[in-house]
Design an enzyme around this catalytic site. Sequence first.
Site, PDB file in Angstrom:
ATOM      1  N   SER A 116      -5.746  -4.438  -1.372  1.00 51.42           N
ATOM      2  CA  SER A 116      -6.507  -5.213  -0.258  1.00 51.42           C
ATOM      3  C   SER A 116      -5.727  -6.509  -0.268  1.00 51.42           C
ATOM      4  CB  SER A 116      -7.953  -5.333  -0.964  1.00 51.42           C
ATOM      5  OG  SER A 116      -8.483  -4.093  -1.050  1.00 51.42           O
ATOM      6  N   ILE A 138      -5.620  -7.964   3.580  1.00 52.47           N
ATOM      7  CA  ILE A 138      -6.241  -8.674   4.746  1.00 52.47           C
ATOM      8  C   ILE A 138      -7.508  -7.554   5.161  1.00 52.47           C
ATOM      9  CG2 ILE A 138      -6.013  -9.033   7.593  1.00 52.47           C
ATOM     10  CD1 ILE A 138      -2.967  -9.219   7.075  1.00 52.47           C
ATOM     11  N   CYS A 194       0.802  -1.233  -0.071  1.00 55.86           N
ATOM     12  CA  CYS A 194      -0.161   0.016   0.120  1.00 55.86           C
ATOM     13  C   CYS A 194       0.986   1.051   0.241  1.00 55.86           C
ATOM     14  CB  CYS A 194      -0.923  -0.098   1.370  1.00 55.86           C
ATOM     15  SG  CYS A 194      -2.057  -1.357   1.198  1.00 55.86           S
ATOM     16  N   ARG A 242      -4.694   1.969  -1.485  1.00 55.67           N
ATOM     17  CA  ARG A 242      -4.880   0.521  -0.871  1.00 55.67           C
ATOM     18  C   ARG A 242      -4.659  -0.671  -1.798  1.00 55.67           C
ATOM     19  NH1 ARG A 242     -10.264  -2.339   1.385  1.00 55.67           N
ATOM     20  NH2 ARG A 242      -9.180  -3.743   2.758  1.00 55.67           N
ATOM     21  N   ASP A 277      -5.705  -5.612  10.318  1.00 50.67           N
ATOM     22  CA  ASP A 277      -4.523  -5.638  11.338  1.00 50.67           C
ATOM     23  C   ASP A 277      -4.433  -3.960  11.438  1.00 50.67           C
ATOM     24  OD1 ASP A 277      -3.841  -5.062   8.790  1.00 50.67           O
ATOM     25  OD2 ASP A 277      -1.856  -6.031   9.055  1.00 50.67           O
ATOM     26  N   ASN A 314       0.851   1.002   6.068  1.00 46.58           N
ATOM     27  CA  ASN A 314       1.339   0.145   5.088  1.00 46.58           C
ATOM     28  C   ASN A 314       2.098  -0.973   5.538  1.00 46.58           C
ATOM     29  OD1 ASN A 314       2.448  -1.112   2.631  1.00 46.58           O
ATOM     30  ND2 ASN A 314       4.270   0.449   2.625  1.00 46.58           N
ATOM     31  N   GLY A 315       1.573  -2.185   5.421  1.00 44.47           N
ATOM     32  CA  GLY A 315       2.385  -3.404   5.788  1.00 44.47           C
ATOM     33  C   GLY A 315       1.615  -4.488   6.270  1.00 44.47           C
ATOM     34  N   GLU A 316       2.037  -5.294   7.177  1.00 46.18           N
ATOM     35  CA  GLU A 316       1.268  -6.603   7.756  1.00 46.18           C
ATOM     36  C   GLU A 316       1.653  -6.676   9.250  1.00 46.18           C
ATOM     37  OE1 GLU A 316       0.513 -11.070   6.868  1.00 46.18           O
ATOM     38  OE2 GLU A 316       1.670 -10.096   5.595  1.00 46.18           O
TER      39      GLU A 316
END
Length: 218
Positions: free
Chosen positions: A52, A54, A2, A50, A100, A75-77
């Site tokens: 998409s 999660i 993102c 974005r 998240d 931006n990330g996980e």
Amino acid sequence: MCGIVGKLNLDGIEPVHPQLIKRMKDEIVHRGPDGDGDFLSGPIGLGHRRLSIIGLEGGAQPMTNEDHSVWVVYNGEIYNFKELRSELESRGHIFKSNTDTEVIIHLYEELGAELVNRLRGMFAFALWDEHKQSLLLARDRVGVKPLYYVNTGKALVFGSEIKSLLVDPTVERKINQRAIDRFLTYYYLPGEETLFEGIYKLDPGYYLFIQNGQMTKH
């Protein structure tokens, strides 16, 4: 992947122009082709592109809490977000999505800037606290996700890529002569400098806190 962008006018008064945030987002459309959003309130403007992955439903950003006092672009996980979510729910926090991203918001409500110490993953985010009129920029420990910023003296401009910062006409396009030899030697720039004078990378594992026109790095 993102992308995030934003601007904070340090006088705390001058509003950010919506068209500027739109143009900054447009520069990084390749990072998030699935959607975009923005939040503008007085001196702050946040934007998001974005991709998409999660929480496909209800995961639009910028995302906010129940009373709209905390806003985040991210931006990330976060690998441990389910564990953190369970902990936060046990403390009475109510979630409206399965993302998240929302964990960051509620964890901030509990811990403030120290929330970064609980996150496990790869991330870069900008979080605005409407009550405190403060901005928090943070980056993961390894530096997987990029985050650049420049302090023009009147504003802090930031984003996932340098070219989104250069959209702002107040940001100088000046080559960093000191960095050229290192770039040609190592094929990258160690530390916080970039090839543009005054534009910096937020170091991995660090965060910036900006309030009342003052910026501190931790």
